[in-house]
Each structure stands twice: as structure tokens, then as C-alpha cells.
Design a protein around this motif. Structure first.
Motif, short mmCIF file in Angstrom:
data_model
loop_
_atom_site.label_atom_id
_atom_site.label_comp_id
_atom_site.label_asym_id
_atom_site.label_seq_id
_atom_site.Cartn_x
_atom_site.Cartn_y
_atom_site.Cartn_z
N PRO A 97 33.10 34.65 49.22
CA PRO A 97 33.79 33.62 48.44
C PRO A 97 34.88 32.94 49.28
O PRO A 97 35.55 33.57 50.09
CB PRO A 97 34.39 34.38 47.27
CG PRO A 97 34.38 35.81 47.67
CD PRO A 97 33.32 35.97 48.69
N ASP A 101 37.64 29.60 45.63
CA ASP A 101 37.01 30.40 44.57
C ASP A 101 37.90 31.57 44.13
O ASP A 101 38.00 31.88 42.95
CB ASP A 101 35.66 30.94 45.06
CG ASP A 101 34.63 29.85 45.26
OD1 ASP A 101 34.80 28.76 44.67
OD2 ASP A 101 33.64 30.10 45.99
N THR A 104 40.79 30.16 42.06
CA THR A 104 40.30 29.76 40.74
C THR A 104 40.08 30.97 39.84
O THR A 104 40.47 30.97 38.67
CB THR A 104 38.98 28.97 40.88
OG1 THR A 104 39.20 27.85 41.72
CG2 THR A 104 38.45 28.52 39.54
#
Length: 171
Positions: A97, A101, A104
Motif C-alpha cells: 500500500p 492509502d 486514508t
């Protein structure tokens, strides 16, 4: 020397009654020397050990003794095959990731935690309003008098029940 324990017991009790501590100590020692020595019968230790061995023995399952070894061999061979296939993982792309990401996901987790805390605080707010209403009602003289009368009646009932149970035990 074979003494009679009853005679030694009477001698000790007489010395105790007379208040002669030295004679009482001597008679007490003689009393214990006169008591017969108790020992278990022959073979007691062997019987206890055999009983313990029988009670702690593994129950027989009816399986062949090689079944456990076969299962262990199968597990080791499967682990070997898995280790042999590890280089093939390099061919399949593994997605790591990105930083965006991760940020988030963390923001969504914090928002979810905030919503959960807000719901909990709403429940506490409702309980606080209910408690405030009960407190205001209890502060009025009529309700306070009714609560005090109810507490007194309860205390009298408990006192009466206690006396009835004590009387019942005596009878």
C-alpha cells in the motif's frame, strides 16, 4: 519399656490439675512415649504407586501407534513442499500500500472511532437527563416523604422477617 497409656494420661492430668508444670511436661512426654507407633501395613507404598499409575495412564484409543508418526511425517512433507514453492511467489505481484492509502485508512478509522464515541456520549446524555428529572422529582417534599416512609416500612419488614426466622430456628 511397655507403659500403659491410660496410666500416663492420668498422671499427666493429675500433674496439670495440681499446677506442677515440670511434672506435667514430664508426664506429657511419657504419655507420648507410651502411645503405640502406628505404621502402614506391608506393601502400602507399592499399592499407592500402582493406583496412581493406573489412574494417570493414558487411555488406549485403539489406533495403531504408527498413526501419530504418519501424521507427523505428512505435516513435515507438506511444510517442505510449501518451502519449495516459495520462489514462485516472486512471479505473483505483491501490492504494497502507498502512503496515501495508509493515511486514508487511518483517517477512516479515526472517523469511525469518533462516531462510536459520539453515540456513547449520546447515551450518557440521555441517562443524565433522566437522572436529573428523577433528582428534581425526589427533591420535592411529597416524594421525599414517600421515599422515607417506604424505606421505614422496608426496614420494619426486614426486622420482622429476621425475628421470625430466628424464632423458627429455635423451634
Amino acid at each position: 519399656m511397655n507403659r500403659n497409656p491410660h496410666t500416663e494420661l492420668e498422671r499427666w492430668l493429675a500433674a496439670e490439675a495440681a499446677g506442677d508444670d515440670v511434672a506435667a511436661e514430664e508426664a506429657f512426654g511419657a504419655l507420648f512415649e507410651a502411645l503405640p507407633r502406628l505404621a502402614p501395613r506391608a506393601g502400602f507404598t507399592e499399592r499407592v504407586v500402582m493406583t496412581l499409575r493406573e489412574s494417570h495412564r493414558e487411555p488406549e484409543t485403539g489406533r495403531a501407534p504408527w498413526a501419530g508418526k504418519a501424521l507427523l511425517a505428512a505435516a513435515v512433507s507438506l511444510a517442505g513442499v510449501a518451502v519449495g514453492l516459495l520462489p514462485l511467489l516472486r512471479l505473483a505481484p505483491i501490492r504494497i500500500p502507498s502512503l496515501g492509502d495508509v493515511v486514508t485508512a487511518a483517517a477512516r478509522g479515526i472517523a469511525g472511532l469518533g462516531g462510536w464515541l459520539r453515540a456513547g456520549l449520546d447515551v450518557w446524555g440521555t441517562l443524565a437527563r433522566v437522572g436529573d428529572a428523577i433528582g428534581k422529582a425526589a427533591a420535592t417534599p411529597e416524594i421525599a416523604t414517600a421515599m422515607m416512609g417506604s424505606a421505614l416500612i422496608s426496614a420494619l419488614a426486614l426486622y420482622t422477617l429476621h425475628h421470625l426466622l430466628v424464632y423458627e430456628r429455635r423451634v
